[in-house]
Write a protein that holds these residues in place. Sequence first.
Motif, PDB file in Angstrom:
ATOM      1  N   ILE A   6      48.227  37.395  43.296  1.00 20.39           N
ATOM      2  CA  ILE A   6      47.866  37.367  41.880  1.00 20.39           C
ATOM      3  C   ILE A   6      47.588  35.919  41.494  1.00 20.39           C
ATOM      4  CG2 ILE A   6      48.573  37.889  39.520  1.00 20.39           C
ATOM      5  CD1 ILE A   6      48.126  40.356  41.225  1.00 20.39           C
ATOM      6  N   VAL A   7      46.404  35.647  40.954  1.00 16.56           N
ATOM      7  CA  VAL A   7      45.998  34.269  40.706  1.00 16.56           C
ATOM      8  C   VAL A   7      45.906  33.931  39.216  1.00 16.56           C
ATOM      9  CG1 VAL A   7      44.802  34.050  42.900  1.00 16.56           C
ATOM     10  CG2 VAL A   7      43.565  34.910  40.908  1.00 16.56           C
ATOM     11  N   ARG A   8      46.003  34.939  38.363  1.00 14.77           N
ATOM     12  CA  ARG A   8      46.060  34.693  36.925  1.00 14.77           C
ATOM     13  C   ARG A   8      46.809  35.841  36.290  1.00 14.77           C
ATOM     14  NH1 ARG A   8      40.538  34.162  34.216  1.00 14.77           N
ATOM     15  NH2 ARG A   8      41.745  34.403  32.315  1.00 14.77           N
ATOM     16  N   ASN A   9      47.440  35.593  35.142  1.00 13.36           N
ATOM     17  CA  ASN A   9      48.188  36.641  34.456  1.00 13.36           C
ATOM     18  C   ASN A   9      47.230  37.713  33.961  1.00 13.36           C
ATOM     19  OD1 ASN A   9      50.708  35.394  34.774  1.00 13.36           O
ATOM     20  ND2 ASN A   9      50.398  34.125  32.959  1.00 13.36           N
ATOM     21  N   PRO A  10      47.367  38.930  34.444  1.00 13.95           N
ATOM     22  CA  PRO A  10      46.418  39.979  34.057  1.00 13.95           C
ATOM     23  C   PRO A  10      46.617  40.439  32.624  1.00 13.95           C
ATOM     24  CG  PRO A  10      48.149  40.902  35.425  1.00 13.95           C
ATOM     25  CD  PRO A  10      48.373  39.424  35.407  1.00 13.95           C
ATOM     26  N   SER A  11      45.519  40.798  31.979  1.00 14.59           N
ATOM     27  CA  SER A  11      45.568  41.399  30.650  1.00 14.59           C
ATOM     28  C   SER A  11      45.479  42.907  30.824  1.00 14.59           C
ATOM     29  CB  SER A  11      44.392  40.891  29.810  1.00 14.59           C
ATOM     30  OG  SER A  11      44.333  41.566  28.575  1.00 14.59           O
ATOM     31  N   GLY A  12      46.579  43.602  30.554  1.00 17.97           N
ATOM     32  CA  GLY A  12      46.586  45.052  30.700  1.00 17.97           C
ATOM     33  C   GLY A  12      46.715  45.476  32.151  1.00 17.97           C
ATOM     34  N   PRO A  13      46.451  46.749  32.427  1.00 13.98           N
ATOM     35  CA  PRO A  13      46.597  47.278  33.789  1.00 13.98           C
ATOM     36  C   PRO A  13      45.564  46.713  34.758  1.00 13.98           C
ATOM     37  CG  PRO A  13      45.598  48.916  32.339  1.00 13.98           C
ATOM     38  CD  PRO A  13      46.049  47.797  31.458  1.00 13.98           C
ATOM     39  N   ILE A  14      45.930  46.715  36.032  1.00 14.01           N
ATOM     40  CA  ILE A  14      45.065  46.190  37.086  1.00 14.01           C
ATOM     41  C   ILE A  14      44.314  47.333  37.769  1.00 14.01           C
ATOM     42  CG2 ILE A  14      45.073  45.091  39.364  1.00 14.01           C
ATOM     43  CD1 ILE A  14      47.350  43.334  38.416  1.00 14.01           C
ATOM     44  N   SER A  15      43.029  47.119  38.055  1.00 15.38           N
ATOM     45  CA  SER A  15      42.219  48.094  38.788  1.00 15.38           C
ATOM     46  C   SER A  15      41.775  47.485  40.113  1.00 15.38           C
ATOM     47  CB  SER A  15      40.979  48.486  37.971  1.00 15.38           C
ATOM     48  OG  SER A  15      41.347  49.110  36.759  1.00 15.38           O
ATOM     49  N   LYS A  16      41.696  48.326  41.140  1.00 13.55           N
ATOM     50  CA  LYS A  16      41.290  47.885  42.469  1.00 13.55           C
ATOM     51  C   LYS A  16      39.843  48.279  42.737  1.00 13.55           C
ATOM     52  CE  LYS A  16      45.883  48.750  44.467  1.00 13.55           C
ATOM     53  NZ  LYS A  16      46.598  49.450  45.573  1.00 13.55           N
ATOM     54  N   TYR A  17      39.077  47.334  43.284  1.00 14.97           N
ATOM     55  CA  TYR A  17      37.688  47.610  43.622  1.00 14.97           C
ATOM     56  C   TYR A  17      37.368  47.032  44.997  1.00 14.97           C
ATOM     57  CZ  TYR A  17      36.834  48.917  38.765  1.00 14.97           C
ATOM     58  OH  TYR A  17      36.872  49.534  37.535  1.00 14.97           O
ATOM     59  N   ALA A  18      36.572  47.779  45.763  1.00 12.24           N
ATOM     60  CA  ALA A  18      36.124  47.311  47.070  1.00 12.24           C
ATOM     61  C   ALA A  18      34.867  46.463  46.914  1.00 12.24           C
ATOM     62  CB  ALA A  18      35.853  48.495  47.987  1.00 12.24           C
ATOM     63  N   PHE A  19      34.839  45.353  47.590  1.00 14.95           N
ATOM     64  CA  PHE A  19      33.742  44.391  47.523  1.00 14.95           C
ATOM     65  C   PHE A  19      32.536  44.917  48.300  1.00 14.95           C
ATOM     66  CE2 PHE A  19      32.371  39.961  49.185  1.00 14.95           C
ATOM     67  CZ  PHE A  19      31.442  39.824  48.172  1.00 14.95           C
TER      68      PHE A  19
END
Length: 248
Positions: free
Chosen positions: A164-177
Amino acid sequence: MKAFILAAGLGTRLKPLTDFKPKALIELNGIPLIEIIIKRLIKYDFKEIIINVHHYADQIIKFLEKNNYFNIEIKISDERELLLDTGGGLKKASWFFDDNQPFLIHNVDIISNINLKEFYEYHKSQNSVITIAVQKRNSSRYFLFDSENYLCGWENIKTGEVKIVRNPSGPISKYAFSGIHTVTPIVFKNFPDKDVFSIIDFYLTLASKYKISFYEHNNNFFFDLGKKENLIEAEKFITKTNFIKELI
């Protein structure tokens, strides 16, 4: 518009196909991958391209010469003496992007019917320094974005590593590059003081101070042709659908 094709990789996952030729010249439906990518870029108005080379670099250069560089401006970023990884490759090729305009980066082994010009224009509308093409699909590694579509981390499923490189705003979503990204040259001011480094690590470092967003293209087909099994699957798909005509 300008673009950078990442074509310097060793193609290890494609062995033995890459024992005597570069990954860029592996063929899909009889057409070398690098030709497909170049023609797709031209189709969407990218007429100035730089390509990094390392593994069997001479073969790629001869192929481009034989095809008269596809009648556009194509430059070579020569990494024959030292393979620089993706981030180092961008750093070495950064001189080419001297007009302060966003540019596209495209892996040579990625095949998709994504509209590259729409993607580029979307990036410009987002006020982001980097926009990453992503999909909701199964993968061993994921970019993590928060509810404001800011890149906030990275996850490696195989190793269990989560960064984690920054404090997330709200829930986190995962995406494939999807191996396609648009970049604004302001990021060049932040290159690390080394020659060999990953572009993923570089982006994660930038994410703490800049807006890095995503472009979701779930309705497009996508193949990572860095693996032999994916190359076989893509051949079947292209043959069945004749999608090669749409690609280029």
